[in-house]
Design an enzyme around this catalytic site. Structure first.
Site, PDB file in Angstrom:
ATOM      1  N   CYS A 160       0.806  -1.216   0.000  1.00  0.00           N
ATOM      2  CA  CYS A 160       0.000   0.000   0.000  1.00  0.00           C
ATOM      3  C   CYS A 160       0.843   1.272   0.000  1.00  0.00           C
ATOM      4  O   CYS A 160       0.406   2.313  -0.510  1.00  0.00           O
ATOM      5  CB  CYS A 160      -0.972   0.010   1.179  1.00  0.00           C
ATOM      6  SG  CYS A 160      -0.209  -0.342   2.773  1.00  0.00           S
ATOM      7  N   HIS A 254      -1.903   6.842   4.183  1.00  0.00           N
ATOM      8  CA  HIS A 254      -0.446   6.938   4.235  1.00  0.00           C
ATOM      9  C   HIS A 254      -0.001   8.267   3.632  1.00  0.00           C
ATOM     10  O   HIS A 254      -0.337   8.585   2.477  1.00  0.00           O
ATOM     11  CB  HIS A 254       0.194   5.794   3.444  1.00  0.00           C
ATOM     12  CG  HIS A 254       0.066   4.451   4.096  1.00  0.00           C
ATOM     13  ND1 HIS A 254      -0.453   4.272   5.356  1.00  0.00           N
ATOM     14  CD2 HIS A 254       0.408   3.212   3.642  1.00  0.00           C
ATOM     15  CE1 HIS A 254      -0.425   2.964   5.655  1.00  0.00           C
ATOM     16  NE2 HIS A 254       0.087   2.316   4.634  1.00  0.00           N
TER      17      HIS A 254
END
Length: 363
Positions: A160, A254
């Protein structure tokens, strides 16, 4: 806009975990995919889905912001190792990598497998697919089928953290070339899963400066994803990547601070234009899970921020801000990006990859 193909019957393996739960949210009322089987470990087998995610004391281990779709609550969970593929057209795998290898090897000879695990990512005949970035690599699934004798294939998505990085670097590679990249990630807690995960007391008032294997994955996967095709082989891009990966006290999303040395000088305005215009051909396909833009550029110096921006386009856009000159790297540019790790970076991103494979007739 693309036409609607016949609905594919799909199984979700690893359905009780964090990524598996995100698959259920993404697949609920999906116009192309019908969930016909939920599979997990032997601990959950034989229970209804709701019972499988409910602790003995009554607590439900449901990790999504969206509620559990009622249609899945009473579906029986089967043992993943005993999943019957009769009547299944495609498998979504959300299993941890150690278990994923054997399970995906069990399924792929029969049906396509779109996976969030790293089990097959580094095989030479396996593409690591990112929507709008390198879908030309999808042709490698035919090599898998021919050389391995499979009817199906394995098509993983990346780590990810890699997802946001390659989404932002891809337009720069195309427009200017990229000779080097340095990335410092501030990664959300949800990326650690629930077991073993990050202890809540460890993350309070803290930054954890090490995530096992994460930096190596980012470095290796970026070069492969941004590489070119030579026949049915991927030639990794010669792009040194220096990664620093940190876990921070953020639930989802993120954030990454990136410095890139370009192949030629480019102003921040030129870089912003390349980012903003990227991926329009892919967006124009009109796939069900596609955002209206792959990259959203903001000029607010305080953005992007996870709490404010991670849900843009249901978490399927990569946000880029603070684009400016980097005076250390040759032809340097630096920016901040935000990518939703459990949406674009996991289940819904995998759904979008599967939609593309169906659209092109590969799945």
């Amino acid at each position: 806009m693309t036409h609607q193909p016949p609905r594919r019957r799909v199984a979700v393996v690893g359905a009780t975990g964090v990524a598996g739960q995100q698959f259920l949210v993404s697949l609920h009322d999906h116009p192309w995919f019908e969930v016909v089987a939920l599979a997990a470990s032997s601990r959950s087998a034989g229970k209804t889905y709701l019972d499988a995610i409910t602790e003995p004391g009554g607590q439900q281990r449901w990790a999504c912001d969206e509620p559990l779709p009622e249609s899945f609550a009473t579906v029986p969970v089967v043992d993943a190792s005993e999943l019957d593929l009769d009547g299944v057209d495609l498998v979504f795998s959300a299993v941890e990598s150690k278990a994923a290898r054997a399970l995906e090897e069990q399924f792929a000879p029969h049906v396509p497998v779109v996976s969030t695990s790293s089990a097959f990512r580094y095989e030479p005949d396996v593409p690591i697919l990112v929507p709008g970035v390198n879908l030309e690599h999808a042709i490698l699934v035919k090599r898998q089928q021919r050389e391995r004798g499979w009817k199906g294939f394995v098509a993983p998505i990346p780590n990810c953290t890699t997802t946001g990085l390659v989404m932002a670097l891809a337009p720069l590679v195309r427009a200017f070339g990229v000779n080097s990249a340095i990335v410092t990630s501030m990664q959300a807690l949800s990326g650690a899963g629930r077991s073993p995960g990050v202890n809540s007391l460890d993350i309070l008032d803290n930054v954890i400066p090490y995530i096992p294997n994460e930096e190596e994955k980012v470095q290796r996967e970026t070069s492969k994803i941004l590489g070119g095709l030579d026949g049915e082989a991927i030639v990794p891009l010669d792009l040194p990547v220096s990664a620093h990966c940190n876990r921070v006290n953020v639930r989802d999303g993120h954030t990454e601070c990136v410095s890139a040395g370009l192949g030629r000088a480019a102003s921040p305005g030129e870089v912003e234009a390349a980012l903003s215009s990227y991926g329009r051909e892919f967006v124009d396909l009109g796939l069900p899970s596609s955002p209206p833009e792959l990259i959203h550029v903001t000029r607010d110096p305080f953005r992007p921020q996870p709490r404010l921006d991670r849900s843009l386009h249901d978490g399927m856009a990569t946000l880029v801000g603070r684009v400016r000159e980097d005076t250390v790297l040759p032809n340097g540019v630096k920016f901040v990006l935000l990518s939703h790790n459990t949406k674009l970076g996991a289940a819904k991103g995998a759904c979008l990859v599967a939609e593309y494979l169906v659209h092109t007739g590969l799945a």
